[in-house]
Design a protein around this motif. Structure first.
Motif, PDB file in Angstrom:
ATOM      1  N   UNK A  79       0.855  -1.182   0.000  1.00 34.19           N
ATOM      2  CA  UNK A  79       0.000   0.000   0.000  1.00 34.19           C
ATOM      3  C   UNK A  79       0.892   1.233   0.000  1.00 34.19           C
ATOM      4  N   UNK A  80       0.559   2.175  -0.882  1.00 30.43           N
ATOM      5  CA  UNK A  80       1.294   3.434  -0.873  1.00 30.43           C
ATOM      6  C   UNK A  80       0.385   4.573  -1.317  1.00 30.43           C
ATOM      7  N   UNK A  81       0.855   5.781  -1.024  1.00 31.33           N
ATOM      8  CA  UNK A  81       0.186   6.995  -1.457  1.00 31.33           C
ATOM      9  C   UNK A  81       1.174   7.755  -2.330  1.00 31.33           C
ATOM     10  N   UNK A  82       0.721   8.140  -3.511  1.00 31.47           N
ATOM     11  CA  UNK A  82       1.535   8.981  -4.385  1.00 31.47           C
ATOM     12  C   UNK A  82       1.028  10.413  -4.253  1.00 31.47           C
ATOM     13  N   UNK A  83       1.925  11.328  -3.877  1.00 34.90           N
ATOM     14  CA  UNK A  83       1.582  12.745  -3.821  1.00 34.90           C
ATOM     15  C   UNK A  83       2.190  13.381  -5.069  1.00 34.90           C
ATOM     16  N   UNK A  84       1.340  13.954  -5.910  1.00 35.56           N
ATOM     17  CA  UNK A  84       1.764  14.447  -7.216  1.00 35.56           C
ATOM     18  C   UNK A  84       1.339  15.897  -7.365  1.00 35.56           C
ATOM     19  N   UNK A  85       2.238  16.725  -7.882  1.00 34.75           N
ATOM     20  CA  UNK A  85       1.874  18.088  -8.234  1.00 34.75           C
ATOM     21  C   UNK A  85       1.910  18.207  -9.746  1.00 34.75           C
TER      22      UNK A  85
END
Length: 130
Positions: free
Chosen positions: A32-38
């Motif tokens: 499980x992961x979270x990708x933080x993208x701008x």
């Protein structure tokens, strides 16, 4: 209670006891992961289209991809988070090698200003059917 009812209750309890540890182990093995993208604001619409197509394809063709959710900050839609759930680490690695993921990465490379991947552990997960 007759013997048949007692036997059914016993079988049910045994099945629950046997499944419990297996279910717990399965959750521990999930990747499980979270990708933080701008995203570049001038390319936001194109990015939304690309990520939507990518997620739909991954969910449809990859059995190890369990959940992919892309959301944006209501006050700043260029800030996107993708919540990723895979059956295990191997499913995540297969996802990265898939043709559709590689196409998504190539198509969005110029759209992404920053990317941070955060590996996570599940604490409590819940979903309600609509």
């Amino acid at each position: 209670m007759d013997t048949k009812q007692l036997l059914m209750i016993g079988v049910s309890m045994l099945a629950s006891a046997a499944a419990g540890p297996a279910l717990g182990q399965e959750k521990q093995e999930q990747y499980i992961q979270v990708a933080e993208i701008e995203i570049d604001p001038s390319q936001l619409d194109a990015y939304r289209t690309a990520v939507k197509e990518h997620i739909e394809m991954a969910i449809r063709v990859e059995p190890g991809v369990l959940t992919l959710y892309a959301v944006s900050d209501k006050d700043d839609p260029t800030k996107v988070k993708v919540f990723e759930f895979y059956r295990d680490g191997e499913a995540y690695r297969r996802h990265l090698e898939s043709g559709h993921f590689k196409r998504y990465k190539a198509a969005t490379q110029s759209m992404v200003r920053s990317l941070k991947l955060i590996r996570t552990d599940a604490i409590a997960l819940g979903t309600k059917a609509r």
